[in-house]
Structures are given as C-alpha cells and as structure tokens.
Design an enzyme around this catalytic site. Structure first.
Site, PDB file in Angstrom:
ATOM      1  N   LYS A 105       0.867  -1.193   0.000  1.00 25.75           N
ATOM      2  CA  LYS A 105       0.000   0.000   0.000  1.00 25.75           C
ATOM      3  C   LYS A 105       0.895   1.233   0.000  1.00 25.75           C
ATOM      4  CE  LYS A 105      -3.683   2.668   1.305  1.00 25.75           C
ATOM      5  NZ  LYS A 105      -4.154   2.769   2.668  1.00 25.75           N
ATOM      6  N   ASP A 140     -12.866   1.001   3.717  1.00 27.55           N
ATOM      7  CA  ASP A 140     -12.096   1.674   4.771  1.00 27.55           C
ATOM      8  C   ASP A 140     -12.666   1.361   6.156  1.00 27.55           C
ATOM      9  OD1 ASP A 140      -9.856   3.100   5.488  1.00 27.55           O
ATOM     10  OD2 ASP A 140     -10.532   5.025   4.695  1.00 27.55           O
TER      11      ASP A 140
HETATM   12  N1  ARG Z   1      -8.554   7.006   5.118  1.00 30.32           N
HETATM   13  C1  ARG Z   1      -9.084   8.023   4.271  1.00 30.32           C
HETATM   14  C2  ARG Z   1      -8.331   9.305   4.472  1.00 30.32           C
HETATM   15  O1  ARG Z   1      -8.021   9.640   5.586  1.00 30.32           O
HETATM   16  C3  ARG Z   1     -10.521   8.230   4.575  1.00 30.32           C
HETATM   17  C4  ARG Z   1     -11.235   9.073   3.626  1.00 30.32           C
HETATM   18  C5  ARG Z   1     -12.655   9.073   3.972  1.00 30.32           C
HETATM   19  N2  ARG Z   1     -13.472   9.988   3.258  1.00 30.32           N
HETATM   20  C6  ARG Z   1     -14.137   9.669   2.189  1.00 30.32           C
HETATM   21  N3  ARG Z   1     -14.942  10.556   1.694  1.00 30.32           N
HETATM   22  N4  ARG Z   1     -14.011   8.541   1.616  1.00 30.32           N
HETATM   23  O2  ARG Z   1      -8.031   9.982   3.546  1.00 30.32           O
END
Ligand code: ARG
Length: 453
Positions: A227, A360
């Site tokens: 990653k 996520d």
């Molecule tokens: N882990 C990601 C970040 O911190 C989460 C993003 C979440 N927001 C979204 N709209 N998908 O960038």
C-alpha cells in the site's frame, strides 16, 4: 555478533526446510478419511459468474471446497447425508472488502490515540473486528495499511484456525513521505521522538531508493500486497487530500519492486494529479479516487486499473466520528472530498472503470461494511454489479480468483445467505443470516431470520 549467529543457524534453518519432505510414518499407515460431504440446498443462487440468479440449486461441498454446483434435480442426496437447507434463501459467494483496517476502532478520533495504542490493544481490536467482519458475511478482506505487520500476524492466526475471521490479504504499514498521510505530523521533534520513536516509522520513505528498501522489508516480513500513499488524506494532520505526495518515480519504484515478486500495489489517492501519476506508475488499484477527472477515468479504463472507492465513509465521518472527537481540520477536509467522491464514482462507473468493493472499515465500525452497497447502487451500479464488485471483481483485484469470489466447483466453500432478493434491494446484504467459510458454518440464523424487505 548477530551475523555470526545467523551463520551458525543457517544449516539448521536449511534442515528445517527439508524436514517436511521426510516420510511421515503415521500418515503412511493411516489412510486419510475422505473429506466430509455437505449438501447445500440453495433456493436462489447468485454465483457471481453472471448477473443472473438460478433457482433450486445444490452445492456439494467436500471438505473446504465446492465439488459441484448443479440443479437440484441432478444431485442425488444420499439418505443420512448432511444437508444445509437454504432452500428459502438467496445464496451468494462470501463477500470481499478490499479496503479494511482490522486493527482500528471507530470510536476514538483523537489523533494522539494512534500512538497510545500498544501492540496488545491493536491485537485485541483485530480479534474482535475480524469476527465482526466474518459475521457480517465478509469471508475475505484485503487489509491495507496496518501498524507493523499486524495484518500478517492476524492472517496467520486465522489461517491456523485459532481465531475466527475472514481470509486476509495483508499489507504492511502504508508507504508514504515524511510529513504525509501515514506519518505522525504536527509535533516538535523532541515530543515526536518521545511519542513516536523512530522504530515505529516502518514506512516513511523519501526518494526511490528508500521506497525500494521499504517494499523489500515488507516483503521480507510476509505481506501479500503493498500500500502506498500517492496523495494527502482526510484523517491525517497537516496535509491536503488533493496534493500529490509520493512522486511518480517513487511510485514506479514501489510498483516495479512489488510486481517483480508477484505482489500488487494499492495506492491511496484522493488528488487529481496523484491519481494519474499512480496509474501511470502501474498501480493495481486507486483507493478513494475522490477528485479524479475525466482524463484519470480514461486512463484507469484503458489500463484496467481498479477503483476502490469508500463511498459510505462520509456519512460516518461527518456524523458519529465528530461525536467521538474528530478534529475540525479533518471535518473540513472531509467536506472537501465526500460529495465529490460520490459524484466522481458515478462518472467512473458510467465510463466502465473496473470497480472493486472497499470501504475503509475501521474509520466506521467493522461489521457495517455492507452499508456501502446502498451508495454503490445510488451512484450508478446495478445491484448485481455492486455484488460482483464485492465478489468476482474483488477476487480478481486481490489475486484470489482461483479460490474465492464465485461459487463454482474447485473454489473454497465461502458462501452467505440472505432472506430476500438482493437484486431487488441490495440493502438486504446488511442482514446476512448464514455464513460458511471453507465449508465451516460460522453463523446460522436462517431459522430465526424474518424476511427483510
Ligand atoms: N482514510 C481516508 C483518508 O483519511 C478516509 C477518507 C474518507 N473519506 C471519504 N470521503 N471517503 O483519507
């Protein structure tokens, strides 16, 4: 000193490598019992090899794999055989989430918590989260960006049958730049050194050579996938989601090193230019993809790069996460990307970009993974398309197509059941009532389940 020790150990290690080849006397005298056969009656089957349902099917499971899938009329079930009766249910392949963080809890948003957690606490989180994920019908996950090799250890414990959980395709910590998404930002050096000693920086890399080293180190410890952080992020401090972080050359290095060993690369990328550089560098999937433009969409389509867009997240981040202390900075960043991410996802779907399901999980509570199906359909996919993103396509992205992702002879018997038709209403997948993984039943609430309509 350590070097000489390892020289001494080398012949012993080499011997260890050949030992399994020596004949095992007990195995020779005791013929192994045939694997137990289980007959699964499926009232309706979505096997994920097409967008269609088939009615009245029997899956013959031998041991941990599927031996046969055939119309019920063609399978003679012997008297006294073990039968799993899902004849009133809709049966699908076990679901796959290509973007989880099994070590993370979604009830603590103070960034300092990240450095307060001991490895033990992360381990406890992993045990609970793996079980919740499996109970929700997700029989495989790709865990991307995990505190030092946590996911590798969890994968091993689950594969040994010691802990219930999904099959894991494990990354190490995500590789990113100093001061970027994934680093611990905003502390003066002496404070930083106390809070976050250098040995916890397993994945900070500046310049292609440092990236090369990190990728090799991670492979040495047993990761399945790499990653990388192509752009800034939402939940990190002091960076911008739209800004490119690793350079093209750095990402190219990561891809070359990973691909040479047969591993894929997942790139966290919200920003427009970072997405394109990651695609040019040859990554296998763009994670998030929030600010992708028309050119980026065309590039992904042309190269067959998967989009893994966590489009449920925004609801939780701008809701419950705030109650759990999400800092203002992160709330503001989420407002910049959340809505655009969903709109751009719809454009990518319309253009025919390959989509794999990834949520996520860990940002929101593990076990709620299926809540994302609603948004995938709302933003342009058919229910069958969204389900295939979480089954056959996800299996392709995580390189496990020969084992999981569809219900066919030869695959692992990883299957789930729901009590209403998910092609009519994809949200029924939020209420999985039966879970089998590798022929073993982990959940069976079919008798108690009321139809979810
Ligand atoms: N882990 C990601 C970040 O911190 C989460 C993003 C979440 N927001 C979204 N709209 N998908 O960038």
């Amino acid at each position: 000193m350590f070097r000489s020790l390892s020289i001494l150990l080398r012949p012993i290690l080499a011997l260890g490598a050949v030992l399994p080849l020596l004949p095992d006397a007990s195995a020779q005298t005791r013929p192994s019992a045939p694997p137990p056969t289980v007959y699964v009656r499926a009232g309706h089957l979505f096997d994920a090899t097409s967008d269609q349902l088939r009615d009245n099917v029997v899956l013959v499971v031998e041991g941990e794999r599927i031996a046969k899938v055939a119309p019920a009329g063609q399978v003679a079930i012997p008297a006294g055989a073990t039968v799993v009766d899902l004849s009133k249910a809709w049966v699908l392949p076990g679901l796959i989430d290509c973007h989880t963080h099994l070590r993370a809890r979604a009830d603590k948003y103070d960034p300092i918590n990240q450095v307060k957690s001991t490895p033990f606490q992360l381990g406890f989180n992993g045990v609970v989260n793996a079980s919740k994920t499996l109970q929700a019908g997700f029989t495989s996950v790709r865990d991307v960006g995990s505190e030092p090799f946590f996911a590798v250890d969890l994968r091993r414990a689950i594969d040994e049958g010691f802990i219930p959980g999904p099959r894991i395709v494990a990354s190490g910590p995500a590789i990113g730049i100093t001061g970027g998404h994934g680093d611990m930002n905003g502390f003066a050096p002496p404070v930083q050194n106390m809070l976050y000693p250098a040995e916890r920086d397993y994945a900070i890399a500046d310049g292609p050579e440092e990236v090369r080293h990190q990728v090799r180190e991670q492979i040495k410890y047993g990761v399945d996938v790499i990653k990388i952080m192509a752009t800034g992020g939402v939940l990190s401090q002091g960076d911008k989601p739209g800004a490119e972080q690793l350079t093209y050359e750095e990402m190219k290095m990561a891809v070359d090193e990973a691909h040479r060993t047969g591993r894929k690369v997942a790139a966290h990328a919200h920003g427009t230019e970072g997405i394109k550089d990651a695609v040019r560098a040859g990554v296998d999937s763009i994670e998030h993809g929030s600010l992708i433009d028309a050119e980026g969409i065309q590039m992904m389509k042309a190269r067959g790069t998967y989009l893994v867009a966590d489009i449920y997240n925004d609801d939780y981040i701008l809701g419950t996460a705030i109650e759990f202390g999400l800092p203002k900075e992160n709330q503001e960043k989420e407002k910049l990307v959340g809505r655009l991410q969903r709109e751009n996802f719809a454009k990518a779907v319309a253009a025919g970009v390959k989509i794999a399901f990834g949520t996520d999980a860990g940002v929101y509570p593990h076990g709620d993974n299926a809540k994302q199906f609603h948004y995938m359909v709302k933003f342009g996919m058919t229910p069958a398309g969204a389900i295939r993103a979480a089954t056959s396509s996800a299996a392709d992205l995580i390189d496990r197509s020969k084992d999981v992702g569809t219900l066919e002879a030869g695959k692992y018997a990883d299957l789930i059941a729901v009590t209403a038709n998910p092609l009519d209403k994809v949200e029924v997948l939020e209420h999985v009532s039966f879970v089998m993984k590798g022929g073993k039943v982990y959940k069976d609430e079919t008798a108690a389940a009321k139809p979810v309509l």
